[in-house]
Design an enzyme around this catalytic site. Structure first.
Site, PDB file in Angstrom:
ATOM      1  N   CYS A  30       0.271  -1.926   2.073  1.00 29.24           N
ATOM      2  CA  CYS A  30       1.615  -2.120   1.618  1.00 29.24           C
ATOM      3  C   CYS A  30       1.766  -2.216   0.152  1.00 29.24           C
ATOM      4  O   CYS A  30       2.893  -2.092  -0.348  1.00 29.24           O
ATOM      5  CB  CYS A  30       2.183  -3.657   2.113  1.00 29.24           C
ATOM      6  N   HIS A  51       7.946  -5.303  -2.925  1.00 33.96           N
ATOM      7  CA  HIS A  51       7.557  -4.951  -1.505  1.00 33.96           C
ATOM      8  C   HIS A  51       8.338  -5.889  -0.665  1.00 33.96           C
ATOM      9  O   HIS A  51       8.254  -7.426  -0.749  1.00 33.96           O
ATOM     10  CB  HIS A  51       5.998  -5.251  -1.365  1.00 33.96           C
ATOM     11  N   ASN A 110       9.305  -5.386   7.405  1.00 37.06           N
ATOM     12  CA  ASN A 110       8.413  -4.896   6.269  1.00 37.06           C
ATOM     13  C   ASN A 110       7.918  -3.493   6.850  1.00 37.06           C
ATOM     14  O   ASN A 110       7.240  -3.461   7.824  1.00 37.06           O
ATOM     15  CB  ASN A 110       7.059  -5.865   6.566  1.00 37.06           C
TER      16      ASN A 110
END
Length: 324
Positions: A114, A251, A281
């Site tokens: 990520c 993020h 996500n």
């Protein structure tokens, strides 16, 4: 004069298939309310059968090129941040080169889960500042739907697929914090936290792609602390304070992490770009997706000061400060 890596062009792509939270109620012991309350996610996009990470990356890349009227051969380099490549090798970047018709320059992948887009931006900035390249495209692209355990309600409802692309080019600055472009970066990793977020497969271990595994509560505590720290460190490196930030573009993992980090930094949520409700996500794709949406909606404007931060498996985390 100081060479800066300045944003010139952005674009994104999301697969056509939209999956609302209610779709999981048919197969899992979960509800739309449970998912929204714990993550802020309302829907996500999943790639179609046969649609690969490089396919998503190419669509985002072409949109970024079209955004500023450039062609693929106007690029010197192409970096793709991904943890879900089409194949073990070659790199997704070389596949994107081929599909775009890019016949010059070079491409490579960055894998920091990520945090991948932050690590890729840092690499692109180094290439430009050192004179190795004048124009670099940075792409975050993922098909996390391919590594989900669809029986694990704590993970499979959180992730989505997508891609975002950013073009950086060398421009002269005055070396001060009012320059446009990347002003500072801070990247970190600590392998002691590996078991908090990982995939239980790989070429040299199981010979399979494996499935994503996560320890949610411990990871949440690490995320807020480390994201705040790396963002503040990056701002300090640039000689700036959080009070000067126009937008945090974080993020997009969990709305509670986003809110917790903004609160610790003393930044109002009115100055945070949030897309987690629509995308879930998307790992390395989440920051460029959020940036592209922010620009398309007219919120992010030339001259705005942005801070982007991310944390992912490894653990790996980092932040970039840039002036749009």
């Amino acid at each position: 004069m100081t060479v800066r890596a300045v944003v010139n062009g952005i674009g994104h792509y999301l697969p056509d298939r939209i999956v609302p939270n209610s779709a999981f109620e048919k197969t899992l012991d979960t509800t739309d309310e449970w998912i929204r309350t714990r993550s802020g996610i309302e829907r996500r996009h999943f790639a179609a059968e046969g649609q690969t990470t490089s396919d998503l990356a190419v669509r985002a890349a072409q949109n970024a090129l079209d955004n500023v009227g450039l062609k693929a051969d106007d690029l010197d380099a192409l970096i793709v941040a991904t943890s879900t490549p089409d194949l073990t090798f070659p790199s997704v970047a070389t596949m994107v080169q081929q599909k775009l018709g890019m016949t010059r320059g070079f491409g490579f992948d960055v894998q920091a889960v990520c945090a991948g887009f932050i690590f890729a931006l840092t690499n692109a900035n180094a290439l430009i500042v050192s004179g190795q390249a004048k124009r670099v495209m940075v792409i975050g692209a993922e098909t996390f739907s391919r590594i989900m355990d669809w029986t694990d309600r704590s993970t499979c409802v959180l992730f989505g697929d997508g891609a975002g692309a950013l073009i950086l080019e060398a421009q002269d600055g005055n070396g001060k914090s009012d320059d446009r472009g990347i002003l500072s970066a801070d990247i970190n990793s600590d392998g002691r936290y590996r078991d908090m977020l990982y995939v239980d497969g790989g070429v040299s271990s199981t010979g399979t792609s494996g499935k994503l595994r996560m320890q949610g509560n411990p990871l949440f505590r690490q995320a807020v602390e480390k994201l705040t720290s790396t963002a503040e460190t990056a701002l300090e490196k640039a000689g700036l304070a959080s009070t000067e930030v126009d937008w945090i573009v974080p993020h997009q993992a969990n709305i509670r992490i986003i809110q917790g980090t903004a609160k610790k930094m003393g930044v109002s949520m009115d100055h945070v770009i949030v897309t987690v409700q629509d995308h879930g996500n998307t790992s390395a794709a989440s920051i460029p997706l959020a940036m592209s949406v922010g620009v398309a909606e007219g919120r992010i404007k030339v001259g705005d000061l942005l801070v982007s931060e991310a944390i992912g498996g490894g653990l790996a985390w980092g932040a970039v400060v840039l002036r749009w």
